[in-house]
Design an enzyme around this catalytic site. Structure first.
Site, mmCIF file in Angstrom:
data_model
loop_
_atom_site.group_PDB
_atom_site.id
_atom_site.type_symbol
_atom_site.label_atom_id
_atom_site.label_comp_id
_atom_site.label_asym_id
_atom_site.label_seq_id
_atom_site.Cartn_x
_atom_site.Cartn_y
_atom_site.Cartn_z
ATOM 1 N N LYS A 138 0.835 -1.196 0.000
ATOM 2 C CA LYS A 138 0.000 0.000 0.000
ATOM 3 C C LYS A 138 0.873 1.250 0.000
ATOM 4 C CE LYS A 138 -4.032 0.112 2.117
ATOM 5 N NZ LYS A 138 -5.080 0.067 3.158
ATOM 6 N N ILE A 139 0.621 2.116 -0.971
ATOM 7 C CA ILE A 139 1.308 3.399 -1.078
ATOM 8 C C ILE A 139 0.251 4.495 -0.992
ATOM 9 C CG2 ILE A 139 2.736 4.892 -2.538
ATOM 10 C CD1 ILE A 139 4.263 2.454 -1.697
#
Length: 298
Positions: A138-139
């Site tokens: 997850k960014i």
């Protein structure tokens, strides 16, 4: 003249009546033709869980809760975030993540970077991606300074790292991320519909427009993130969303899908009465209060 939809009253100019007439309220049930029939058809045509096309992911970081959901074949994947992990009392992020990945090896699991500088995010993303094949890193769409992570997303995605770009709330953000992910590794785009709805905006048009953008990027799937109620699962399915995440509190309500509303009403009444008895509340009878002089006869 003051007029309402179902009735009206008249006061002559400059007249200040000493006493306004009191009338009983009129119940107005004017509805378009077929209104109630349509409502009945909606209930009859309600989809069962097995008919839904949207994939349901469990959102949480309580290990026992994740394993409980893992045993449910309806749950197709998992998402986490630092806030949920902290809430679950996790002390060592990597230990927690590796344990979960070992216990759930065959469904996608999203694990978020915990840095704010993009160079450190990139290093963490590459580290997390090496933990297991089913990891989606997850960014966040920006760092805490509001700088876009699009270039980092583009670089990681085209290096073969599966991503879940998170915390999107606007169509401009979706447009930027879509361009960055095009031609890259499999990815998720998480639009936080619950937070959009929290501001009084309808998230459905946003999701419909987001899907149109993603049609040009077959490697990316749209996530309806941060739902607030079970109904959102059916809304996500209706709009054509690929995935919806939901906390265990929402997912535990899946057993209510299609429940007879009359039965549910009766259960609610019984719950209120049971709780009233359990609380030990008591009210004196009107006859007793009258006898004590606390209530005048009618």
């Amino acid at each position: 003249r003051v007029a309402g939809q179902c009735g009206s009253s008249t006061v002559t100019p400059n007249e200040v009546p000493r006493r306004l007439p009191i009338s009983r309220p009129t119940l107005c049930l004017r509805r378009p033709a077929g209104f109630f029939k349509k409502a009945e058809r909606v209930d009859l045509n309600m989809k069962s869980l097995s008919e839904l096309k949207v994939k349901i992911f469990a959102d949480g970081a309580d290990k026992a809760g994740m394993l409980e959901m893992y045993r449910n074949p309806i749950i197709r994947g998992f998402t986490t975030n630092p806030t949920l992990i902290r809430k679950a009392g996790v002390r060592d992020y990597e230990v927690f993540a590796r344990e979960v990945l070992a216990l759930i090896p065959d469904r996608p699991i999203s694990l978020e970077v915990i840095a704010d500088e993009f160079s450190e995010m990139e290093d963490q993303a590459r580290t997390i991606a090496d933990w297991a094949d089913n990891v989606f890193v997850k960014i966040p769409i920006t760092n805490t300074k509001g700088a876009s992570s699009a270039e980092l997303v583009r670089r990681l995605s085209h290096d073969g790292i599966k991503l879940n770009v998170t915390a999107l709330l606007t169509l401009d953000q979706v447009r930027i991320v879509t361009a960055a992910l095009a031609g890259g590794a499999p990815a998720n785009v998480s639009v936080f519909t619950g937070r959009i709805a929290d501001t009084g905006r309808d998230p459905m048009p946003v999701m419909a427009a987001s899907l149109e953008m993603l049609r040009e990027v077959p490697n990316a799937e749209l996530i309806w993130a941060s739902p607030r109620e079970l109904l959102n699962i059916f809304q996500a399915d209706a709009v054509g969303c690929h995935i919806i995440t939901a906390t265990n509190d929402i997912l535990k309500k899946l057993a209510l899908v299609g429940k007879d509303l009359s039965d549910y009403s009766l259960e609610t009444v019984k719950m209120f009465y049971s709780d009233a008895l359990a609380s030990g509340f008591a009210l004196s009878r009107a006859s007793e209060r009258m006898h004590a002089g606390l209530l005048e006869p009618m």
